[in-house]
Design a protein around this motif. Structure first.
Motif, PDB file in Angstrom:
ATOM      1  N   GLN A 125     -30.295 -66.779 -64.330  1.00  0.00           N
ATOM      2  CA  GLN A 125     -29.581 -66.084 -65.381  1.00  0.00           C
ATOM      3  C   GLN A 125     -28.321 -65.564 -64.661  1.00  0.00           C
ATOM      4  OE1 GLN A 125     -31.687 -63.081 -67.347  1.00  0.00           O
ATOM      5  NE2 GLN A 125     -32.068 -64.446 -69.064  1.00  0.00           N
ATOM      6  N   TYR A 183     -25.918 -68.870 -64.894  1.00  0.00           N
ATOM      7  CA  TYR A 183     -25.738 -69.367 -66.042  1.00  0.00           C
ATOM      8  C   TYR A 183     -25.225 -68.060 -66.809  1.00  0.00           C
ATOM      9  CZ  TYR A 183     -27.419 -73.815 -64.867  1.00  0.00           C
ATOM     10  OH  TYR A 183     -27.664 -75.151 -64.099  1.00  0.00           O
ATOM     11  N   HIS A 184     -24.832 -67.008 -66.226  1.00  0.00           N
ATOM     12  CA  HIS A 184     -24.410 -65.912 -66.915  1.00  0.00           C
ATOM     13  C   HIS A 184     -23.032 -66.190 -67.827  1.00  0.00           C
ATOM     14  CE1 HIS A 184     -23.471 -61.951 -68.321  1.00  0.00           C
ATOM     15  NE2 HIS A 184     -24.737 -61.358 -67.613  1.00  0.00           N
ATOM     16  N   PRO A 185     -22.973 -66.087 -69.298  1.00  0.00           N
ATOM     17  CA  PRO A 185     -22.013 -66.379 -70.000  1.00  0.00           C
ATOM     18  C   PRO A 185     -20.524 -65.591 -69.724  1.00  0.00           C
ATOM     19  CG  PRO A 185     -23.636 -65.363 -71.215  1.00  0.00           C
ATOM     20  CD  PRO A 185     -24.378 -65.537 -69.845  1.00  0.00           C
ATOM     21  N   ARG A 217     -21.917 -58.461 -71.251  1.00  0.00           N
ATOM     22  CA  ARG A 217     -22.354 -57.940 -72.327  1.00  0.00           C
ATOM     23  C   ARG A 217     -23.720 -57.410 -72.244  1.00  0.00           C
ATOM     24  NH1 ARG A 217     -22.547 -63.720 -75.220  1.00  0.00           N
ATOM     25  NH2 ARG A 217     -20.861 -63.829 -73.790  1.00  0.00           N
ATOM     26  N   PRO A 259     -26.550 -67.495 -75.475  1.00  0.00           N
ATOM     27  CA  PRO A 259     -25.127 -67.797 -75.383  1.00  0.00           C
ATOM     28  C   PRO A 259     -24.889 -68.648 -74.297  1.00  0.00           C
ATOM     29  CG  PRO A 259     -25.571 -65.495 -74.968  1.00  0.00           C
ATOM     30  CD  PRO A 259     -27.186 -66.283 -75.238  1.00  0.00           C
ATOM     31  N   GLU A 260     -24.027 -69.745 -74.563  1.00  0.00           N
ATOM     32  CA  GLU A 260     -23.713 -70.588 -73.472  1.00  0.00           C
ATOM     33  C   GLU A 260     -22.993 -70.041 -72.123  1.00  0.00           C
ATOM     34  OE1 GLU A 260     -21.795 -74.265 -74.399  1.00  0.00           O
ATOM     35  OE2 GLU A 260     -22.972 -74.748 -76.184  1.00  0.00           O
ATOM     36  N   PRO A 261     -23.354 -70.305 -70.961  1.00  0.00           N
ATOM     37  CA  PRO A 261     -24.127 -71.694 -70.776  1.00  0.00           C
ATOM     38  C   PRO A 261     -25.816 -71.328 -70.157  1.00  0.00           C
ATOM     39  CG  PRO A 261     -22.937 -71.071 -68.742  1.00  0.00           C
ATOM     40  CD  PRO A 261     -22.705 -70.080 -69.982  1.00  0.00           C
ATOM     41  N   LEU A 262     -26.034 -69.947 -70.900  1.00  0.00           N
ATOM     42  CA  LEU A 262     -27.416 -69.803 -70.640  1.00  0.00           C
ATOM     43  C   LEU A 262     -28.501 -70.609 -71.012  1.00  0.00           C
ATOM     44  CD1 LEU A 262     -28.039 -67.037 -68.931  1.00  0.00           C
ATOM     45  CD2 LEU A 262     -28.569 -65.934 -71.119  1.00  0.00           C
ATOM     46  N   GLN A 313     -30.358 -73.278 -68.902  1.00  0.00           N
ATOM     47  CA  GLN A 313     -31.738 -72.847 -67.950  1.00  0.00           C
ATOM     48  C   GLN A 313     -33.073 -73.234 -68.837  1.00  0.00           C
ATOM     49  OE1 GLN A 313     -33.753 -70.004 -69.067  1.00  0.00           O
ATOM     50  NE2 GLN A 313     -35.210 -70.718 -67.620  1.00  0.00           N
TER      51      GLN A 313
END
Ligand code: SF4
Lengths: 741, 244
Positions: A96, A99-101, A674, B132-135, B138
């Protein structure tokens, strides 16, 4: 779910420490077979998944499942000696972070006043040039670099950079137990932190350290704990003494509340009782034995410690009679002005019990290896609170002459506001951030050169909580970078090259990846240990596949020495007089794990083990105190200390002692991604700046507070309520037996 | 080759420390939607495995007397599953390997099954969930993402079972005990969770299920759970132990 390559490794190495010889490899024929699409079971996507080994959190080794270039799942590395295939919530959440936005996705330049949050993108070459420009003239102590503790090639690069410019490196880690480190050195004479052989212990006494919560490496402790409970003939017995009802207290057979700051006295009283009852290891008794400690006999100190004398004697008897017995001390016991005294007395009990260097006792770890050609140590220490204080005073005087570089630490949030980190940043000449995610500190930067997340990085690490022998973890990217970011160490090397002149000559290696190769070369040369190979390239291949290199032959012998206890007490000092009736126990939330954990939704939403609370900050008091204040669960109270004030809802923790108010750390961010911004409140502002004088560590448990009710109420974000808090009488879901089998 | 299977699990409550590694591992493996604060407040969090924490021995006059027990609860894959017969569209069905399976594209969201599950192990998707991208990168491609209006619950990581069975078939053998396990068991540091084939008397899970401390949740209902719990041990426990 390990790939077949891993199976091969498993078979080749008899144990996780077993040696594997890496020769040239070919793909086994069976892996080339393709199954007919008509035979594919529903719910299964075809495609090859690959598993890549790298470093996880807290010294764990992990393997990451990667499919079609995406990192899907983190598991513990089954070969890694520290965590043996197991993992924590923090390891799991690494994907996470990847890939955290809200990650910084490219270099940014401030476009407005500092702190305004207005940024414009710029290219990497411009960003490097601007950073070099800012840093070039910052000689003579005007450059300060703030980072988490660094290791391996990254540390070498950053040290070379700082040295070339005559600057300073300040490190910050709220989980570093500096007082414990100092006590270990004193009591065991070891540079590295020890390992506790819980699996073979019959009795464990822990004082202050929440080793099943957020202290140390809970995965490693958890593995030992499972064995301690049900992995051997007799079930182990756990006693936990603490001024707070922690996750470790929740799992203890006996939880004994004590008064904060009295932990050293408790240990002396136990030592006295052990010697008086002839229970410990008489050969290890200090001269004079029980007589010398008569002033600390259980009856003498009961009022100060809050523990009845017969309880102390019973603990001593159990420790002495049900050996191997091991004693762990740390956390809140060391977080007082007399913290080093406390922890030294606690850890000394191990000598008295004769468990140092023995099965079921304290296992010492070897010091990190020295790497030829590099003067920097393998791993940096953590700067003490007093050195932060000193540097902030110096930076304030420097004012706009100062240039501050920050990478993945958030001192504006994590250090008491009285230190003035925010003001120093606002007044500095240049602030450059290399952080991965936005936070209170990076938002004050003029220039942002964002770094990779841990799963995109190269590195070499030595676990802090080793298994009793030498382990080196190899860190490698498991996927291509997700955003236009660069590894922090590489950016620093680029900046050095852009500065030119003398500084270029200090560049130790072209990239961190090359540095990582140099770091493992000495282990190849040994031709022994977990990976051996004919050529260096094959060796490196093996180290990358196995996740590191380790050798059971490199250990640290324990010197048997008599226990030496203090004969005069060192009382704790507290900030706040009697108008502040409670002792504040801030604690690192076991689910967030660090202030950075607040960024990750999996960690925020996971119930705290003791309270079942998620997404927020709460105030733990017991029922009796709540009744006295006239508050119920969910009532918002004001918590006030001599230095600060916060408001947060009450949670009734039935195990909290009357004198304690416990509040988790990690939430209360005013900036950032967020999932972290606006959640909970930050209790760090309540902390007075008292320190443990010998180590300069912040005495974070030395502040007194008072509570007042506000009359407001909020619903609590907790799991409890969805499931009951107490079991139904006669229909218990969780069954308990007293049969020890 | 056709070997009988009854997938099952043993959870040792004396090992469990409540660390939650199993919970997050499950969320990561099975594309479980994020439980944001508003969802937690509505008690609509989705956790295929959750760790229930129980207080006992509460004594207002002595905080030191309180005890905590942890009980990981997931779908126990009943042999006589109360959720199955009430589904009007046969979305909840029993497979030959003992799994209680939810067929997402049959489910019409009546929630009868959730009402009938005594373990509160079934979770309803009240909202369309977002990553939300890019989550979303995963997300596990082996596991369906459930849409709004669909019931979901623990599958015993059926995708891992299938993968292991497929590999075994390729290699012309049966699945070996402990060659794979569920996400929760794989993460669990203390080794509290063990997964395997209960129909194979030599499997580790079968051996552990015979432990003197074994019991099953709400056993008196006759649901015949496939999950066995081993009682927590408390040497100082004074409560009634006579019935067993
Ligand atoms: S991972 Fe294991 S020890 Fe941790 S809560 Fe789950 S079952 Fe308990």
């Amino acid at each position: 779910m390990a790939a077949s390559r891993r199976d091969f490794l498993k078979l080749a190495g008899a144990s996780s420490a077993g040696a594997v010889v890496f020769a040239g490899c070919t793909i086994p024929a069976r892996e080339m077979k393709v199954e007919s699409p008509t035979r594919i079971p529903e719910d299964l996507v075809t495609g090859r998944d690959n598993w890549y080994a790298t470093a996880g959190t807290r010294g764990n080794g992990v393997i990451v499942r990667v499919m079609e270039g995406r990192a899907l799942k983190v598991e513990g590395n089954p070969d890694h000696p520290v965590n043996q295939g197991k993992s924590s919530v923090w390891d799991q959440a690494l994907v996470q972070l990847l890939y955290h936005p809200d990650r910084y996705q490219r270099p940014l330049r401030l476009n407005g006043p500092r702190g305004s949050g207005n940024y414009a993108p710029l290219s990497w070459s411009d960003a490097i040039a601007q950073a070099a420009e800012a840093v070039r003239g910052a000689t003579g102590g005007r450059l300060v670099v703030m980072t988490p503790p660094l290791s391996g090639p990254t540390l070498v690069a950053v040290e070379a950079f700082v040295r070339a410019l005559g600057g300073s490196l300040l490190t910050l880690d709220l989980n570093d137990d500096a007082v414990y480190r100092a006590a270990v050195q004193r009591v065991f004479g070891a540079e590295a932190l020890p390992d506790y052989d819980l699996a073979r212990a019959n009795t464990v006494l822990s004082i202050g350290a929440d080793w099943l919560g957020a202290w140390g490496n809970p995965v490693r402790s958890g593995i030992g704990y499972g064995q301690f409970r049900q992995g051997k003939a007799t079930r182990g017995y756990l006693i936990h003494i603490d001024s707070r009802f922690s996750a470790t207290a929740a799992n203890a057979d006996e939880y004994v509340p004590c008064r904060p700051g009295s932990e050293g006295l408790v240990a002396l009283a136990i030592a006295q009782a052990l010697m008086a009852g002839n229970f410990g290891d008489p050969a290890a008794y200090p001269s004079g034995g029980a007589q010398a400690l008569a002033a600390f006999a259980a009856d003498q100190v009961a009022a100060q410690t809050g523990i009845p004398a017969e309880r102390i004697r019973a603990i001593a008897q159990r420790l002495g009679q049900n050996r191997p017995a091991v004693v762990i001390g740390g956390g809140s016991a060391g977080a007082h002005t007399n913290g080093l005294f406390n922890l030294t007395q606690i850890l000394n009990l191990n000598h008295l019990l004769g468990t140092v260097g023995r099965p079921g006792g304290v296992r010492l770890n070897p010091a990190p290896p020295a790497i030829p050609n590099f003067t920097a140590p393998f791993r940096s220490g953590t700067s003490s609170f007093t050195s932060w204080q000193g540097e902030m005073i110096r930076l304030r005087q420097l004012g706009s002459a100062a240039v501050i570089l920050v990478f993945n630490v958030n001192p504006v949030f994590s250090l008491p506001p009285a230190l003035g980190v925010r003001e120093v940043m606002l007044n500095a000449g240049r602030v450059i951030s290399f952080s991965t995610l936005p936070d209170e500190t990076s938002e004050l930067a003029d220039l942002i050169l964002p770094s990779h997340s841990p799963l995109e990085e190269w590195g070499v690490e030595v676990p802090d909580h080793g298994p009793g022998y030498q382990v080196v973890t190899f860190k490698q990217p498991v996927v291509n970078r997700v955003f236009d970011t660069r590894q922090f160490g590489d950016t620093i090397l680029d900046v050095m090259r852009a500065i030119g002149g003398e500084v270029v000559r200090a560049v130790p290696f072209p990239t961190i990846r090359d540095g990582a190769r140099l770091f493992v070369q000495p282990f190849f040369d040994r031709r022994a240990g977990s990976v051996t190979a004919e050529t260096f390239d094959l060796f490196l291949n093996g180290v990358q596949q196995r996740g590191g290199w380790w050798s059971t032959a490199i250990t640290q012998a324990a010197a048997t020495r008599p226990a030496s206890f203090a004969t005069s007490p060192e009382p704790a000092r507290f900030a706040g007089d009697d108008s502040y009736p409670f002792f504040l126990q801030p604690f690192m939330s076991p689910t967030l794990g660090s202030p950075e954990g607040a960024q990750l939704p999996w960690l925020q939403q996971t119930p705290d083990p003791v309270t079942t609370m998620a997404w927020g900050t709460w105030v733990e008091i017991n029922r009796r105190v709540a009744d006295r204040l006239g508050v119920r669960e969910g009532d918002v109270v004001v918590v006030e200390s001599p230095t600060g004030r916060i408001e947060a809802p009450v949670y009734i923790n039935y195990g909290t002692p009357d004198w304690t108010v416990a509040i988790p750390i990690g939430n209360g961010h005013t900036a950032g991604g967020r999932w972290q911004k606006g959640v909970g409140v930050n209790p760090i502002g309540l902390l007075a700046d008292l320190t443990e004088p010998q180590t300069g560590a912040l005495a974070w448990a030395a502040t007194r507070v008072r509570l007042t009710k506000t009359g407001r109420r909020v619903p609590l974000t907790k799991l409890e309520g969805y499931v009951p808090a107490v079991q139904l009488k006669g229909a218990e879901a969780l069954k308990i037996t007293n049969k020890d089998s | 080759m056709a070997e009988r299977k009854r997938w099952g699990m043993v959870i040792d409550l004396d090992r469990c420390t409540g660390c939650q590694a199993c919970v997050v591992a499950c969320q990561a493996e099975n594309n479980i939607p994020l439980n944001t604060p508003d969802i937690v407040l509505q008690a609509r969090s989705i956790q295929w495995i959750r760790v229930e924490r129980y207080w006992s021995g509460i004594d207002e006059n002595d905080p030191a007397k309180v005890k905590v027990g942890y009980l990981p609860v997931l779908c126990v894959h009943c042999t006589n599953a109360p959720c199955e017969p009430v589904c009007p569209v046969y979305a909840a069905y029993h497979n030959p390997e003992g799994l209680n399976v939810q067929v997402y594209n049959r489910c019409v969201g009546t929630r009868y099954c959730a009402n009938n599950c005594p373990y509160h192990a079934r979770y309803f998707n009240y909202w369309e969930r977002e990553w939300p991208e890019p989550l979303n990168f995963q997300l596990n491609p082996d596991v369906t993402i459930r849409s709004k209006g669909i019931m979901e619950k623990c599958t015993f990581c059926v995708q891992r079972i299938r993968r292991a069975e497929r590999r075994a078939k390729f290699e012309g053998r049966t699945v070996r005990d402990q060659e794979f396990t569920t996400a929760c068991a794989q993460a669990c540091p203390t080794g509290a969770i063990v997964f395997g084939n209960l129909a194979d008397p030599s499997s580790l899970v079968s051996q552990l299920a015979k432990d003197a401390r074994h019991y099953r949740l709400l056993e008196h209902l006759g649901t015949e759970p496939g999950v066995y719990h081993l009682k927590k041990v408390d040497p100082n426990y004074q409560g009634a132990e006579k019935s067993r």
